[in-house]
Scaffold this active site. Structure first.
Site, PDB file in Angstrom:
ATOM      1  N   ASP A  10      77.133 -61.946 -37.465  1.00 42.58           N
ATOM      2  CA  ASP A  10      75.920 -62.535 -38.027  1.00 42.58           C
ATOM      3  C   ASP A  10      76.152 -64.026 -38.316  1.00 42.58           C
ATOM      4  OD1 ASP A  10      73.478 -62.845 -39.211  1.00 42.58           O
ATOM      5  OD2 ASP A  10      73.849 -61.497 -40.891  1.00 42.58           O
TER       6      ASP A  10
ATOM      7  N   LYS B  45      89.449 -60.031 -39.723  1.00 39.11           N
ATOM      8  CA  LYS B  45      90.147 -60.617 -40.866  1.00 39.11           C
ATOM      9  C   LYS B  45      91.215 -59.614 -41.289  1.00 39.11           C
ATOM     10  CE  LYS B  45      90.590 -63.921 -43.895  1.00 39.11           C
ATOM     11  NZ  LYS B  45      91.274 -65.158 -43.532  1.00 39.11           N
TER      12      LYS B  45
ATOM     13  N   ASP C 283      75.061 -67.707 -35.886  1.00 38.03           N
ATOM     14  CA  ASP C 283      74.208 -68.784 -36.396  1.00 38.03           C
ATOM     15  C   ASP C 283      74.904 -70.135 -36.272  1.00 38.03           C
ATOM     16  OD1 ASP C 283      72.104 -67.142 -36.836  1.00 38.03           O
ATOM     17  OD2 ASP C 283      71.931 -67.503 -38.985  1.00 38.03           O
TER      18      ASP C 283
ATOM     19  N   TYR D 179      76.911 -53.526 -43.048  1.00 37.74           N
ATOM     20  CA  TYR D 179      75.457 -53.516 -43.123  1.00 37.74           C
ATOM     21  C   TYR D 179      74.842 -52.112 -43.123  1.00 37.74           C
ATOM     22  CZ  TYR D 179      75.400 -58.615 -42.308  1.00 37.74           C
ATOM     23  OH  TYR D 179      75.560 -59.979 -42.405  1.00 37.74           O
TER      24      TYR D 179
ATOM     25  N   ASP E 163      88.010 -67.036 -39.874  1.00 43.44           N
ATOM     26  CA  ASP E 163      87.969 -68.404 -40.406  1.00 43.44           C
ATOM     27  C   ASP E 163      88.448 -69.395 -39.339  1.00 43.44           C
ATOM     28  OD1 ASP E 163      90.320 -66.943 -40.751  1.00 43.44           O
ATOM     29  OD2 ASP E 163      90.989 -68.068 -42.490  1.00 43.44           O
TER      30      ASP E 163
END
Ligand code: ATP
Length: 351
Positions: A244, A187, A248, A136, A220
């Protein structure tokens, strides 16, 4: 005298901050906290009026004069570029180096959980999302834009300093709050350079916290496990993008975006607290916005100011509203925004 800058912002941000301040002013009075609030005229209206997003010098004022910033929400259909939100919110994260995005995911009433047969005791985790680097930062570029040969690069930035301080913050919090485990998620099997750094730093820091169980999941698998068995998790630490997304997911598990609180924190420095939801133009002005995420965010802010006991009381007040059905329509209730606050105030006054 702790000073708090208040940015109600846009849409329902203004409505929920009004209610959050009602609670904060009451606690201020009852407990002699000596909090001083300064409301700032920032947001879409200000931008449309005079073109200002962040006035020059305001970040310096934040650093020098304030301990906390209490933000509602930013976003307005009249400002499609969302430039004011970017300058104020992302600007604060980077300028004030708010490297911890702290997102508690706690189920307070099982009726609002979309997972079947899930009890509040099974959902109680805190996510430490890295907030200043990762994917970001805007590092990257476009080449031959708009042509068939277009190339678009988005570079993930991981610095040792940045990775180490967020992982340390997660472990320090686990130790201080008596939590049993820290899960680091990345990851590294596919992103072998940056996330190898996360792996190495995680191993190094975990050795300093032998009493805390440390484990790793690819992101994942983390997403699947948060839904399959949320009780596995106590503290989670991850990078900006993954944080992020999984926060959520967590917000839905705890009952929806109207209950999700957050802190953008640099320990010991001015830090920013806000409900996770946006300005919700579809319900703005109707008096039905859920203020509970704002109450929980106010609680996190009080903890930052050294009043963790009051954070717990605000959480109890939110739980009371949920248990007794003082909830807004998106949670299936009939209460209006200010009536939820009335219920929370009554609870706090009588405890
Ligand atoms: P943004 O694009 O900035 O995220 P947004 O408000 O459209 O802004 P969300 O915060 O994701 O996006 O909210 C999506 C929808 O959820 C809203 O349009 C609204 O209908 C509902 N919602 C969000 N927050 C609340 C709240 N506090 N109370 C009630 N409904 C809410």
């Amino acid at each position: 005298m702790p000073r708090i800058a208040v940015i109600p912002g846009d849409g329902i941000g203004r409505e929920v901050i009004t209610e959050g301040l009602r609670l904060l002013h009451a606690l201020n009075r009852w407990h002699g906290l000596d909090l001083h609030f300064e409301e700032l005229d920032l947001g879409a209206d200000r931008y449309l009026r005079d073109g200002t997003t962040m006035p020059p010098g305001l970040f310096d004022r934040f650093r020098a004069e304030f301990q906390a910033i209490f933000l509602g929400a930013l976003g307005d259909p009249r400002v499609p570029s969302n430039v004011h939100a970017k300058d104020i919110l992302l600007g604060s994260r980077f300028e004030l180096d708010l490297y911890i995005n702290l997102r508690p995911i706690q189920l307070l009433d099982s009726r609002y959980c979309p997972l079947k047969d899930t009890e509040p005791s099974q959902v109680d985790m805190v996510v430490f999302r890295e907030n200043t680097e990762g994917l970001y930062t805007g590092i990257g570029g476009q080449f031959k834009r708009g042509t068939d040969d277009e190339v678009a690069l988005e570079t993930e930035m991981n610095t040792r300093k940045g990775v180490e301080r967020i992982i340390r913050a997660a472990f320090a919090y686990a130790r201080q709050s008596g939590r049993k485990s820290v899960c680091m998620s990345d990851k590294a099997n596919a992103m072998r350079h940056g996330h190898d750094l996360w792996q190495r730093v995680f191993k190094q820091v975990q050795a300093e916290y032998p009493e805390i169980e440390a484990f790793h999941l690819y992101v994942d698998v983390l997403a699947m496990e948060m839904v399959r068995k949320p009780s596995r998790f106590s503290v989670i630490v991850t990078n900006n993008l993954f944080g992020d997304i999984v926060t959520d997911l967590g917000a839905q598990i705890q009952g929806g975006i109207g209950l999700a609180a957050s802190g953008n924190i640099h320990p010991g420095r001015v830090s920013l607290f806000e409900p996770v939801h946006g300005s919700a133009p579809d319900i703005a002005g109707k008096g039905i916005a859920n203020p509970l995420a704002t109450f929980l965010s106010a609680g996190m802010m009080l903890s930052h100011l050294g009043h963790s006991g009051l954070e717990a009381r605000l959480r109890d007040a939110v739980q009371f509203c949920l248990n007794r059905g003082y909830v807004t329509p998106e949670l299936g209730g009939k209460s209006r925004t200010h009536e939820v606050t009335d219920a929370a105030l009554t609870f706090l006054e009588n405890q």
